[in-house]
Scaffold this motif. Structure first.
Motif, mmCIF file in Angstrom:
data_model
loop_
_atom_site.group_PDB
_atom_site.id
_atom_site.type_symbol
_atom_site.label_atom_id
_atom_site.label_comp_id
_atom_site.label_asym_id
_atom_site.label_seq_id
_atom_site.Cartn_x
_atom_site.Cartn_y
_atom_site.Cartn_z
ATOM 1 N N ASN A 1 57.471 37.614 38.462
ATOM 2 C CA ASN A 1 57.354 37.334 37.037
ATOM 3 C C ASN A 1 55.919 37.643 36.580
ATOM 4 O O ASN A 1 54.968 36.971 36.986
ATOM 5 N N ASP A 2 55.761 38.654 35.728
ATOM 6 C CA ASP A 2 54.433 39.085 35.295
ATOM 7 C C ASP A 2 53.663 37.962 34.589
ATOM 8 O O ASP A 2 52.478 37.742 34.857
ATOM 9 N N ASP A 3 54.334 37.285 33.668
ATOM 10 C CA ASP A 3 53.659 36.240 32.894
ATOM 11 C C ASP A 3 53.274 35.060 33.789
ATOM 12 O O ASP A 3 52.178 34.494 33.645
ATOM 13 N N LEU A 4 54.167 34.698 34.689
ATOM 14 C CA LEU A 4 53.875 33.593 35.592
ATOM 15 C C LEU A 4 52.708 33.950 36.512
ATOM 16 O O LEU A 4 51.836 33.121 36.793
ATOM 17 N N ALA A 5 52.676 35.187 36.980
ATOM 18 C CA ALA A 5 51.579 35.633 37.844
ATOM 19 C C ALA A 5 50.246 35.527 37.119
ATOM 20 O O ALA A 5 49.249 35.051 37.684
ATOM 21 N N ASP A 6 50.196 35.961 35.862
ATOM 22 C CA ASP A 6 48.946 35.885 35.119
ATOM 23 C C ASP A 6 48.528 34.443 34.876
ATOM 24 O O ASP A 6 47.336 34.113 34.925
ATOM 25 N N LEU A 7 49.503 33.591 34.596
ATOM 26 C CA LEU A 7 49.193 32.172 34.412
ATOM 27 C C LEU A 7 48.617 31.574 35.706
ATOM 28 O O LEU A 7 47.642 30.810 35.673
ATOM 29 N N MET A 8 49.172 31.949 36.847
ATOM 30 C CA MET A 8 48.651 31.446 38.113
ATOM 31 C C MET A 8 47.279 32.022 38.426
ATOM 32 O O MET A 8 46.426 31.344 39.003
ATOM 33 N N ARG A 9 47.036 33.290 38.026
ATOM 34 C CA ARG A 9 45.701 33.861 38.211
ATOM 35 C C ARG A 9 44.660 33.049 37.447
ATOM 36 O O ARG A 9 43.566 32.762 37.955
ATOM 37 N N ALA A 10 44.998 32.706 36.208
ATOM 38 C CA ALA A 10 44.064 31.923 35.404
ATOM 39 C C ALA A 10 43.865 30.529 36.000
ATOM 40 O O ALA A 10 42.731 30.070 36.168
ATOM 41 N N LYS A 11 44.963 29.861 36.324
ATOM 42 C CA LYS A 11 44.858 28.503 36.859
ATOM 43 C C LYS A 11 44.154 28.477 38.205
ATOM 44 O O LYS A 11 43.467 27.503 38.537
ATOM 45 N N ARG A 12 44.316 29.526 39.004
ATOM 46 C CA ARG A 12 43.651 29.578 40.303
ATOM 47 C C ARG A 12 42.136 29.525 40.139
ATOM 48 O O ARG A 12 41.421 29.028 41.013
ATOM 49 N N SER A 13 41.639 30.046 39.032
ATOM 50 C CA SER A 13 40.198 30.179 38.822
ATOM 51 C C SER A 13 39.792 29.525 37.508
ATOM 52 O O SER A 13 39.432 30.199 36.536
ATOM 53 N N HIS A 14 39.910 28.198 37.470
ATOM 54 C CA HIS A 14 39.373 27.364 36.392
ATOM 55 C C HIS A 14 40.096 27.484 35.061
ATOM 56 O O HIS A 14 39.809 26.726 34.136
ATOM 57 N N GLY A 15 41.027 28.434 34.918
ATOM 58 C CA GLY A 15 41.682 28.683 33.642
ATOM 59 C C GLY A 15 41.126 29.875 32.895
ATOM 60 O O GLY A 15 41.442 30.091 31.716
ATOM 61 N N PHE A 16 40.317 30.703 33.582
ATOM 62 C CA PHE A 16 39.647 31.839 32.950
ATOM 63 C C PHE A 16 40.620 32.879 32.403
ATOM 64 O O PHE A 16 41.516 33.346 33.106
ATOM 65 N N LEU A 17 40.396 33.292 31.155
ATOM 66 C CA LEU A 17 41.088 34.443 30.595
ATOM 67 C C LEU A 17 40.756 35.704 31.388
ATOM 68 O O LEU A 17 41.611 36.570 31.602
ATOM 69 N N ARG A 18 39.512 35.823 31.844
ATOM 70 C CA ARG A 18 39.055 37.056 32.490
ATOM 71 C C ARG A 18 39.774 37.343 33.805
ATOM 72 O O ARG A 18 39.737 38.467 34.300
ATOM 73 N N GLU A 19 40.451 36.342 34.388
ATOM 74 C CA GLU A 19 41.165 36.538 35.643
ATOM 75 C C GLU A 19 42.527 37.188 35.438
ATOM 76 O O GLU A 19 43.143 37.651 36.395
ATOM 77 N N THR A 20 43.025 37.207 34.202
ATOM 78 C CA THR A 20 44.364 37.739 33.948
ATOM 79 C C THR A 20 44.343 39.256 33.918
ATOM 80 O O THR A 20 43.299 39.882 33.699
#
Length: 392
Positions: free
Chosen positions: A203-222
């Protein structure tokens, strides 16, 4: 216990692994999360057969990250119900509770040591508002998640595959049957990054959400989110420090990823050895009465070699005998998790969970890995022969 002859785990970090670490550290100034970690994620996704893999600090944080992201992505509410097995690792259940959902415990099937259709069906009949089923593939055995998904298409499924790398159902790897799955690279598992884990999803959207949550919630991680939309809506924020969700620091490092890349090269071969080992183990057990032997081993990636005895007395006697002969033993994960102090009050009686209770009272295991030798099995066979000769 006498000197350990058959340990639960052996050191699977090879000299070549160490040389790869030395080479990496000697030739870079970048040791934290970076390009090597991204390469390991790419290779893991190819191996598993998923679109997205994110390396994290452990299998436990992998489970926490998945549950946190699922709550946001599916807009779950506080108290929503999640079916979990009554025998599983504690950090499969902990995140459900810590993040405000309600664990609904379900007994397991003896053949897979995992959630099965009949027991899940009965649990959903009692709790028709269940939103999520969190399946654990225990001890390298594949749960019947394909059947569960077919029967309950409106439920969100998650998979904990933390100790069952490469277990499969008709050739399709566990960890690909659900919305998201977790793996652990703990020191004693099929492959290791010393500490570390992975979350996986298509799931693309779920993956991006987990990328952000993995690293403090950063937009830049998506990677898939249109960052310009956020920057336009919040022009007073520094784009490098824009937080789009609550988050954590669950990141791993390039150092851990170096080990992951090296160990992944050998994983399939080592799983084949684990499969051969459990087949030989069960062949030995079939020479004796008093054990459960009908595990569903098709597609297994055996983590350990389980004894489930006919009675608590036999379990105690045999386990003590094997310990004295140099075997390290452990109970089968939690046994009946409802007996643990932190879950007091979640069931009127742990005995309601009959299979978990039986395993708790009569089950234990010895280690399995690709370094177990033919001579080790000869020794096990001789000790079991000795035990049963004395028991007559």
């Amino acid at each position: 216990m006498s000197d350990v002859r058959w340990p639960l785990m052996k050191n699977i970090i090879t000299d070549s692994d160490k040389q790869a670490l030395i080479s990496h550290i000697s030739n870079t100034d970048w040791l934290t999360s970076g390009p090597v970690l991204k390469e390991f994620e790419r290779q893991w996704s190819d191996w598993l057969g998923v679109k997205h893999s994110l390396m994290v600090s452990s299998g436990s944080t992998a489970n926490f990250l998945i549950v946190a992201a699922i709550i946001d992505h599916y807009k779950l509410s506080k108290g929503d119900k999640v079916i979990v097995p009554s025998t599983t690792w504690v950090t499969n259940v902990g995140p459900v509770m810590q993040l405000g959902l309600t664990p609904i415990f379900c007994d397991i099937d003896i053949a897979t040591l995992a959630l099965g259709a009949e027991k899940v069906r009965a649990t959903i009949d009692s709790h028709p508002d269940v939103k999520v089923v969190f399946v654990t593939h225990l001890l390298g055995l594949a749960a019947d998640i394909d059947k569960l998904r077919d029967e309950f298409p409106d439920v969100i499924f998650l998979e904990d595959v933390c100790e069952s790398h490469g277990a499969n159902i008709a050739g399709r790897k566990c960890g690909t049957f659900s919305e998201a799955s977790s793996f652990s690279f703990y020191y004693g598992h099929h492959m290791t990054t010393i500490e570390g884990g992975m979350v996986c999803t298509d799931n693309d959207d779920l993956a991006d959400l987990m990328r952000a949550k993995r690293s403090h919630g950063f937009l830049r991680e998506t990677t898939d989110i249109d960052k310009d939309i956020y920057l336009k809506d919040y022009p007073d924020l520094d784009g490098a420090f824009t937080f789009i969700t609550d988050g954590y620091n669950f990141r791993s490092t390039d150092i851990n990823a170096v080990l992951g890349i090296e160990q992944l090269k050998r994983l399939d071969h080592n799983i084949e050895i684990r499969q051969e080992n459990i087949s030989r183990f069960l062949d030995i057990l079939r020479n004796y009465q008093g054990f459960y032997k009908d595990f569903k081993v098709a597609g297994n990636s055996s983590f350990s070699l389980p004894f489930i005895c006919d009675s608590p007395a036999q379990k105690l006697e045999l386990e003590t005998f094997l310990q004295d002969a140099g075997f390290e033993t452990r109970g089968i994960i939690s046994g009946n998790l409802l007996r643990q102090p932190f879950l007091k009050g979640y069931s009127d009686s742990p005995k309601v969970f009959e299979v978990s209770e039986m395993i708790h009272q009569t089950g234990f295991y010895i280690g399995n890995n690709h370094l177990v030798t033919r001579e080790d099995f000869d020794y096990l066979e001789s000790k079991l022969s000795e035990y049963f000769s004395k028991s007559k």
